[in-house]
Design an enzyme around this catalytic site. Structure first.
Site, PDB file in Angstrom:
ATOM      1  N   GLN A 196      -4.287  -4.983   7.023  1.00  0.00           N
ATOM      2  CA  GLN A 196      -5.293  -5.923   6.495  1.00  0.00           C
ATOM      3  C   GLN A 196      -5.241  -7.275   7.199  1.00  0.00           C
ATOM      4  OE1 GLN A 196      -7.681  -5.110   4.498  1.00  0.00           O
ATOM      5  NE2 GLN A 196      -6.939  -3.103   3.874  1.00  0.00           N
ATOM      6  N   HIS A 230       0.884  -1.181   0.000  1.00  0.00           N
ATOM      7  CA  HIS A 230       0.000   0.000   0.000  1.00  0.00           C
ATOM      8  C   HIS A 230       0.919   1.228   0.000  1.00  0.00           C
ATOM      9  CE1 HIS A 230      -2.761   2.938   1.882  1.00  0.00           C
ATOM     10  NE2 HIS A 230      -3.747   2.135   1.532  1.00  0.00           N
ATOM     11  N   LYS A 276      -9.937  -0.616  10.752  1.00  0.00           N
ATOM     12  CA  LYS A 276     -10.078  -1.814   9.920  1.00  0.00           C
ATOM     13  C   LYS A 276     -10.387  -3.035  10.790  1.00  0.00           C
ATOM     14  CE  LYS A 276      -7.088   0.059   6.377  1.00  0.00           C
ATOM     15  NZ  LYS A 276      -7.893   0.414   5.218  1.00  0.00           N
ATOM     16  N   CYS A 328      -4.854   2.424  -3.506  1.00  0.00           N
ATOM     17  CA  CYS A 328      -3.632   3.001  -2.905  1.00  0.00           C
ATOM     18  C   CYS A 328      -2.447   2.063  -3.094  1.00  0.00           C
ATOM     19  CB  CYS A 328      -3.808   3.315  -1.427  1.00  0.00           C
ATOM     20  SG  CYS A 328      -5.008   4.585  -1.129  1.00  0.00           S
ATOM     21  N   ASP A 357       3.332  -4.365   7.931  1.00  0.00           N
ATOM     22  CA  ASP A 357       2.129  -3.540   7.815  1.00  0.00           C
ATOM     23  C   ASP A 357       0.954  -4.491   8.036  1.00  0.00           C
ATOM     24  OD1 ASP A 357      -0.183  -2.384   6.891  1.00  0.00           O
ATOM     25  OD2 ASP A 357       0.713  -1.514   5.089  1.00  0.00           O
TER      26      ASP A 357
HETATM   27  C1  LIG Z   1      -2.203  -2.769   3.599  1.00  0.00           C
HETATM   28  C2  LIG Z   1      -2.558  -1.386   4.067  1.00  0.00           C
HETATM   29  N1  LIG Z   1      -1.615  -0.634   4.625  1.00  0.00           N
HETATM   30  C3  LIG Z   1      -1.872   0.602   5.086  1.00  0.00           C
HETATM   31  C4  LIG Z   1      -3.117   1.155   4.972  1.00  0.00           C
HETATM   32  C5  LIG Z   1      -3.360   2.533   5.480  1.00  0.00           C
HETATM   33  O1  LIG Z   1      -4.221   2.524   6.565  1.00  0.00           O
HETATM   34  P1  LIG Z   1      -4.765   3.894   7.175  1.00  0.00           P
HETATM   35  O2  LIG Z   1      -5.359   4.663   6.021  1.00  0.00           O
HETATM   36  O3  LIG Z   1      -5.763   3.458   8.179  1.00  0.00           O
HETATM   37  O4  LIG Z   1      -3.604   4.592   7.770  1.00  0.00           O
HETATM   38  C6  LIG Z   1      -4.131   0.416   4.365  1.00  0.00           C
HETATM   39  C7  LIG Z   1      -5.469   1.002   4.168  1.00  0.00           C
HETATM   40  O5  LIG Z   1      -6.201   0.620   3.295  1.00  0.00           O
HETATM   41  C8  LIG Z   1      -3.839  -0.881   3.905  1.00  0.00           C
HETATM   42  O6  LIG Z   1      -4.778  -1.637   3.322  1.00  0.00           O
END
Ligand SMILES: Cc1ncc(COP(=O)(O)O)c(C=O)c1O
Length: 405
Positions: free
Chosen positions: A202, A122, A225, A363, A199
């Protein structure tokens, strides 16, 4: 105990909504999950009974709020099995957690160093490292994926060298649903002395996370999430790392002593929590994680795996639909394209039928470019979704395809 889906659904008031005259089928859980009544009540109860600033008041309300806030931190520690409570830093979410770390690691990265990320990251776990490398004259190396959306571990190992300062990778891909074999990967990296950030955005609501068992140095996730509100998240950082790294933001709470000449900084985790924190968010995060624990993360995983398998079977039978991401280990997210139709149009028409899905690059532009796609449609599942919803979604998709072909 059997998985009581009706009881779970009854806890989520928004699921009773109608969209365009149809019952809501919410399949955009990868973007954010809905909140159970318990989480909603937690927030209003905090403002009804405890609202006060934390860590600084001698009065009862402040002490109560502080105890609740620190209690939430301890619950998060237990949930991810961190060794120490001071390894849990509250942030606004995954994005802030990763930016915090990238800023704190800045002095440690020098010209010629390398940082490894994967092709399925992401932007949150890509752009901060790209920026850091640009600023420090370091090199960002991208670990490729195969056609199924899996990492090649042998290749990954070959990309590691004495200049590699960090491996930052996603636990679960938000586009492909791939669950990376992170424990194995961390072992490979640790044998070479390379620290690892996962990260977990998900992963946290879909699979058991035990940071000690995984052996990662850092783990980032967002509350929203995982059935908690937006604006609260966590950076887990091993004590021995975070104690040595410099602060991220400066201001109240994060200091030890301040004079006109100089400031010294507070202990962990407060060194990384400048200013008034999101107290109600932390409490609601605890409530949401308790909700997951009470339902059972393994039971949730099993339920969602069944939904995913059923959805894959249904979608594979629709002419023109191609599933993107066919890794052996997947969870909760199903991306697809419909040949000759833009994902946006598919999403718009599904919404008319009450089905909320995500469309676009999610993203993860480098990944979408790498796959040579204009974007995908993504249906992502949560603990409250049902097989009947998958059937209705598949029927709706058949209609969409026939309308747009
Ligand atoms: C794999 C992953 N990393 C990071 C993020 C970013 O999360 P946030 O927007 O809650 O900071 C997301 C959000 O969709 C994501 O799916």
């Amino acid at each position: 105990m059997s998985y009581d889906i009706q009881k779970i659904r009854a806890d989520f008031p928004i699921l009773r909504r109608q969209i365009n005259g149809k019952p809501l089928i919410y399949f955009d859980n990868g973007a954010t999950t809905q909140k159970p009544q318990q989480v909603i009540d937690c927030i209003s109860n905090y403002y009804l009974h405890q609202n006060s600033n934390v860590h600084r008041g001698v009065h009862t309300l402040s002490q109560e709020a502080t105890d609740l806030f620190e209690g939430a931190r301890e619950y998060v520690r237990q949930f991810i099995n961190a060794e120490e409570t001071n390894e849990i830093i509250f942030t606004r979410g995954t994005t802030e957690s990763i930016n915090l770390l990238a800023t704190a690691l800045k002095p440690w990265i020098v010209k010629g160093d390398e940082i490894l990320v994967t092709a399925m990251e992401h932007h949150s776990n890509f752009v901060p490292w790209q920026q850091l490398c640009e600023k420090r004259g370091a090199r960002l190396k991208i670990v490729p994926i195969n056609r199924n959306g899996e990492l090649d571990l042998e290749f990954l190992e070959k990309m590691m060298n004495p200049y590699t300062k960090l491996l930052a990778l996603t636990h679960v891909s938000n586009v492909l649903g791939t669950i990376n074999p992170v424990k194995k990967i961390i072992k490979i990296a640790k044998d070479k002395g390379i620290p690892v950030l996962l990260d977990g955005a998900q992963a946290i609501a879909h699979t058991k996370v035990d940071v000690q068992d995984l052996g990662c140095d850092f783990y980032a996730f967002s509350g929203h999430k995982a059935y908690a509100p937006m604006g609260i998240g966590v950076l887990y950082g091993k004590f021995n790392w975070m104690r040595r790294l410099p602060p991220y933001q400066f201001g109240g709470e994060m200091i030890d002593e301040v004079t006109f000449e100089k400031s010294t900084f507070n202990e962990l985790p407060f060194k990384y929590e400048a200013g008034t924190p999101n107290v109600e968010g932390a409490l609601a995060l605890e409530t949401a994680l308790r909700y997951i624990n009470e339902t059972g993360i393994d039971a949730i995983r099993q339920h969602e795996d069944k939904l995913l398998a059923h959805a894959e079977t249904k979608l594979s039978a629709i002419e023109g639909v191609r599933i993107i991401g066919t890794a052996k280990q997947k969870t909760a997210a199903l991306s697809f394209v419909v040949e000759g139709i833009h994902p946006y149009d598919v999403g718009m028409l599904l919404d008319k039928m009450g089905v909320a899905v995500r469309t676009g690059h999610h993203c993860a532009q480098p990944l979408i470019d790498f796959l040579g796609l204009p974007g995908t449609v993504r249906a992502s599942f949560a603990m409250y979704n049902t097989k009947e919803e998958v059937d209705l979604f598949a029927d709706a998709l058949v209609k969409v395809v026939s309308m747009l072909k």
